[in-house]
Scaffold this motif. Sequence first.
Motif, short mmCIF file in Angstrom:
data_model
loop_
_atom_site.label_atom_id
_atom_site.label_comp_id
_atom_site.label_asym_id
_atom_site.label_seq_id
_atom_site.Cartn_x
_atom_site.Cartn_y
_atom_site.Cartn_z
N GLY A 25 0.84 -1.21 0.00
CA GLY A 25 0.00 0.00 0.00
C GLY A 25 0.86 1.24 0.00
N GLY A 26 0.73 2.03 -1.07
CA GLY A 26 1.55 3.25 -1.20
C GLY A 26 0.73 4.51 -1.03
N GLY A 27 -0.25 4.49 -0.12
CA GLY A 27 -0.92 5.73 0.26
C GLY A 27 0.06 6.57 1.07
N VAL A 28 -0.44 7.67 1.62
CA VAL A 28 0.43 8.52 2.42
C VAL A 28 1.02 7.71 3.58
CG1 VAL A 28 0.40 10.50 3.97
CG2 VAL A 28 -0.73 10.64 1.77
N ILE A 47 5.01 -1.71 -2.15
CA ILE A 47 4.19 -2.28 -3.22
C ILE A 47 2.90 -1.49 -3.34
CG2 ILE A 47 3.28 -4.45 -4.17
CD1 ILE A 47 6.24 -4.58 -3.26
N ASP A 49 -0.53 -0.76 -5.76
CA ASP A 49 -1.27 -1.33 -6.90
C ASP A 49 -1.68 -0.29 -7.94
OD1 ASP A 49 -3.22 0.00 -5.46
OD2 ASP A 49 -4.64 -1.67 -5.38
N ARG A 50 -1.40 0.97 -7.68
CA ARG A 50 -1.84 2.01 -8.63
C ARG A 50 -0.64 2.73 -9.24
NH1 ARG A 50 -6.83 3.37 -4.90
NH2 ARG A 50 -5.88 5.42 -4.66
N GLY A 54 0.26 7.86 -2.91
CA GLY A 54 -0.58 8.85 -2.22
C GLY A 54 -1.97 8.34 -1.85
N THR A 124 1.41 -2.63 -9.02
CA THR A 124 1.62 -4.01 -8.59
C THR A 124 0.74 -4.31 -7.38
OG1 THR A 124 3.89 -3.86 -9.37
CG2 THR A 124 3.40 -5.66 -7.85
N ALA A 125 -0.17 -5.26 -7.54
CA ALA A 125 -1.12 -5.56 -6.47
C ALA A 125 -0.72 -6.83 -5.74
CB ALA A 125 -2.52 -5.74 -7.06
N ALA A 161 -0.44 -1.37 4.78
CA ALA A 161 -0.90 0.02 4.66
C ALA A 161 -1.86 0.12 3.47
CB ALA A 161 0.30 0.95 4.47
N GLY A 163 -5.14 0.11 3.44
CA GLY A 163 -6.49 0.62 3.71
C GLY A 163 -7.45 -0.51 4.01
N ARG A 301 -13.38 5.46 2.73
CA ARG A 301 -13.23 5.94 4.11
C ARG A 301 -12.98 4.79 5.08
NH1 ARG A 301 -17.01 9.49 2.18
NH2 ARG A 301 -16.56 11.70 2.53
N ALA A 396 -2.92 9.07 10.09
CA ALA A 396 -2.57 7.75 9.53
C ALA A 396 -1.08 7.70 9.21
CB ALA A 396 -3.41 7.48 8.28
C1 LIG Z 1 -14.29 11.44 0.64
C2 LIG Z 1 -13.33 11.30 1.76
C3 LIG Z 1 -13.02 12.43 2.47
C4 LIG Z 1 -12.02 12.37 3.42
N1 LIG Z 1 -11.59 13.52 3.98
C5 LIG Z 1 -10.35 13.55 4.47
C6 LIG Z 1 -9.67 14.77 4.64
O1 LIG Z 1 -10.21 15.85 4.38
N2 LIG Z 1 -8.40 14.73 5.08
C7 LIG Z 1 -7.79 13.55 5.42
O2 LIG Z 1 -6.63 13.57 5.81
N3 LIG Z 1 -8.43 12.38 5.30
C8 LIG Z 1 -9.66 12.34 4.79
N4 LIG Z 1 -10.30 11.15 4.58
C9 LIG Z 1 -9.75 9.89 5.13
C10 LIG Z 1 -8.51 9.41 4.43
O3 LIG Z 1 -8.50 9.74 3.09
C11 LIG Z 1 -8.28 7.90 4.58
O4 LIG Z 1 -8.62 7.45 5.85
C12 LIG Z 1 -6.79 7.68 4.31
O5 LIG Z 1 -6.58 7.82 2.92
C13 LIG Z 1 -6.25 6.45 4.86
O6 LIG Z 1 -4.89 6.36 4.47
P1 LIG Z 1 -4.26 4.96 4.09
O7 LIG Z 1 -2.87 5.24 3.62
O8 LIG Z 1 -4.49 4.02 5.18
O9 LIG Z 1 -5.15 4.48 2.87
P2 LIG Z 1 -5.22 4.93 1.36
O10 LIG Z 1 -5.04 6.38 1.20
O11 LIG Z 1 -6.48 4.35 0.81
O12 LIG Z 1 -3.97 4.20 0.71
C14 LIG Z 1 -3.91 2.81 0.58
C15 LIG Z 1 -3.18 2.47 -0.70
O13 LIG Z 1 -3.00 1.06 -0.77
C16 LIG Z 1 -3.20 0.64 -2.09
N5 LIG Z 1 -3.59 -0.78 -2.10
C17 LIG Z 1 -4.79 -1.31 -1.76
N6 LIG Z 1 -4.78 -2.65 -1.95
C18 LIG Z 1 -3.54 -2.96 -2.40
C19 LIG Z 1 -2.92 -4.18 -2.78
N7 LIG Z 1 -3.59 -5.33 -2.75
N8 LIG Z 1 -1.64 -4.14 -3.20
C20 LIG Z 1 -0.95 -2.99 -3.25
N9 LIG Z 1 -1.51 -1.81 -2.92
C21 LIG Z 1 -2.77 -1.79 -2.49
C22 LIG Z 1 -4.31 1.55 -2.58
O14 LIG Z 1 -4.32 1.66 -3.96
C23 LIG Z 1 -3.95 2.87 -1.93
O15 LIG Z 1 -3.14 3.65 -2.78
C24 LIG Z 1 -11.39 11.13 3.71
C25 LIG Z 1 -11.77 9.97 3.05
C26 LIG Z 1 -12.72 10.05 2.05
C27 LIG Z 1 -13.05 8.85 1.27
#
Ligand SMILES: Cc1cc2nc3c(=O)[nH]c(=O)nc-3n(C[C@H](O)[C@H](O)[C@H](O)COP(=O)(O)OP(=O)(O)OC[C@H]3O[C@@H](n4cnc5c(N)ncnc54)[C@H](O)[C@@H]3O)c2cc1C
Length: 760
Positions: A25-28, A47, A49-50, A54, A124-125, A161, A163, A301, A396
């Motif tokens: 997971g390459g989110g923040v 790793i 998947d997109r 971010g 890469t997923a 990471a 989500g 979310r 997060a």
């Molecule tokens: C509409 C909305 C409004 C929000 N408002 C805010 C806001 O204003 N400010 C704020 O800070 N937060 C906000 N949030 C919450 C926040 O965006 C999420 O809780 C946050 O993105 C969680 O971070 P994360 O890194 O855990 O997940 P994500 O940001 O979802 O990152 C996870 C990453 O993992 C990748 N991934 C998933 N499965 C796999 C796999 N099998 N293999 C490889 N990669 C994979 C995904 O593609 C994704 O890029 C909001 C959420 C939504 C939906």
Amino acid sequence: MIRQDFTTTRKLHIETLTADLIIAGGGVSGVCCALTAARAGIRVLLIQDRPVLGGNASSEVRLWILGATSHMGNNNRWAREGGAIDEILVENLYRNPEGNPVIFDTVLLDLVHKEPNIRLLLNTAVCEVQMKEPNVIGHLKAFCSQNQTEYHLHAPLYSDATGDGILGFLSGASFRMGAEPAGEFGEAFAPSEAYGELLGHTLYFYTKDTGRAVRYHAPDFALKDITKIPRFRSFNAQDFGCKLWWIEYGGRLDTVFDTETIKWELWKIVYGVWDHIKNSGKFPEAATMTLEWVGMIPGKRESRRFTGDYMLRQQDIVEQRTHPDAVAYGGWSIDLHPADGIYSPASGCNQWHSKGIYQIPYRCLYSKDIANLFLAGRLISSSHVAFGSSRVMATAASVSQASGMAAVLCHRQGLLPRDLRQGANLLELQLELIRSGQYIPGIQVADGEDLVASATLLASSELSLTALPEDGDWTSLEESMAQLLPVQNGLLPVLEFAVTADRETTLELEFRASQRRGNFTPDLPLGAKTLSLREGHQILRIEMPISLPEPQYVFMLLHRNTAVRVRCSRQRITGLLTVYNSVNPAVSNYGKQEATPGIGMDSFEFWCPRRRPGGQNLALRFPAPLSIFGAHHLAGGIGRPTTGPNAWVADPGDPEPTLTLRWKEPRKIGRIQLSFDTDYDHPMESVLMTHPENVVPFCVRNYRIMDENGELVHHTTGNYRSHNRIIPEQPLLTRELTIVLEHPGPHTPAALFAVRCYEK
Ligand SMILES: Cc1cc2nc3c(=O)[nH]c(=O)nc-3n(C[C@H](O)[C@H](O)[C@H](O)COP(=O)(O)OP(=O)(O)OC[C@H]3O[C@@H](n4cnc5c(N)ncnc54)[C@H](O)[C@@H]3O)c2cc1C
């Protein structure tokens, strides 16, 4: 030319990779976990998947990153998260004050790409988890459709990471989805089934004005009857992107397995909304507008929350409970949404703030079942109610930084995540995090390796504040305002300031502090005064016999009076601030939080700063100077204002603010760390919102460092970052280090929060 004949044995290309830590997971969160771990010296595989990094913050979804600062709309002062997420936000402010999401992508890609210890696999997923033992992950399989490669990925430690938690789910770790009943953790805010137990997904769209007429034909699948959306009257031609967070759907479905169904419903809504704006005749200003972009990947979310050795809960947040294993913090409101989302007649969100920031324990950051699995991002161990706060991206990121550093310590000592939850290992984790820029409220750990502890610190000047010059605006008391006054030596200083009254009137003055030291909710009355003002200009002298047992900020409140204006100053000084009893509906701040009885929340007033260029200090005079900006703050420095400014601030008249560190014997110095003021009150929203400056005015831009012979060992110009890590080409051997700073601007004296020196 390649020519292959018929065969029944073709397979995907297989590549086997190994690392010390694999982050899925390459989110923040994944990015901050990876940067923290890689910089501390371990080999990381990230790793994603997109196509870009971010997650929800990327240009694919376009959410702005927020955390404890809550758009500057709550009482959490100087609360922007530290470490890698601070570096990202400060870098994005520098390169991208316009909040362009495509530029933001490149900020993340750049930071990861140039980190030699990170191997990044995009597109890469992860799709398979192989267990070595029933509770130990052995390796992963992942697939990249772009290069038709199947990756076999091996590491002793894993961080989820993603989500939705692909590693946790496939490895068999305990998780929850939906809300706990109120009784389980005694959470009075736990939602009823009617309100719903899951937050839904959202898709954003961006629009632009082309300057000429544009027709719009909606796709057949677009929503036809806009009145199905109870709040359809709120749509307008101006709002787009993050402003439309309430286009939410899916909270009654399975937010993992039904995601594609949810996405189609959201597309239906988005295109139907745009059809309404373009073709209903109600928005003539939209005639020249077009859709510039529509999200293709829904922002998720909520889905699975995995179970650690502890679950964060409502009381941890509202009561700001302390935990010995705190490694990160949160500060967003508890923010739940009706599960029916946009189709619900209820308000789109139900946000309740706490009086200050709260600690997040390390025990929430690893799976209780899978011995080598860290939890990162939104899926950490928290109840549904607490998740309402911990889910935002800067929080997060902050927890993920902690898990990244924990992986480093596990690697160094051959330990597993749970081994770090207490004792010396935990202290080491907290210390390493603090060294890396992470702020952990209430936690200070003595740093035995920091050579500054044994140095004598001498400053060429220390600000002894006698006045903030009367060169700023005359600010009308249309809103009640307060000056934050750092009280360090027990007694509130005597002070004077200029006001002008349109007529004879009275000014209500009040002093308050926070019941909990370190909070910025003024809920402890200390004294009040009614001042009679005559018409015209006058100087008010305030002498209040207020004494505090320990250092703390005192709020001097000037209550609303539209006949009165106060003189402000253009001088900005680290740790001095004005706040206003203002409203910010975007974060459910209506001046005062009045808690609904029985939901376990507090009632209190909001006092928040104004964004620059607003928010000047009162032009104050201190007949007895305020001497609270000494160089002694620098050794083991906290890195931001808390119960006081915690900074060395030089005298503005000092032509060369100089700090000298002197040791009795020569010291070997291989690394120097400096912490500057990048205004931790500034939320630095990453997209959509624009910012008036790309370098924070408090931040020292230019400085140089010399050894005991006056030889220049380092020189920086144009700094804009919070933390500077200086590694001399050769370790220095010296009895003295001299750091010469330049004032960052004519109205802002040079300030420094911390100096750290290490042998290596
Ligand atoms: C509409 C909305 C409004 C929000 N408002 C805010 C806001 O204003 N400010 C704020 O800070 N937060 C906000 N949030 C919450 C926040 O965006 C999420 O809780 C946050 O993105 C969680 O971070 P994360 O890194 O855990 O997940 P994500 O940001 O979802 O990152 C996870 C990453 O993992 C990748 N991934 C998933 N499965 C796999 C796999 N099998 N293999 C490889 N990669 C994979 C995904 O593609 C994704 O890029 C909001 C959420 C939504 C939906």
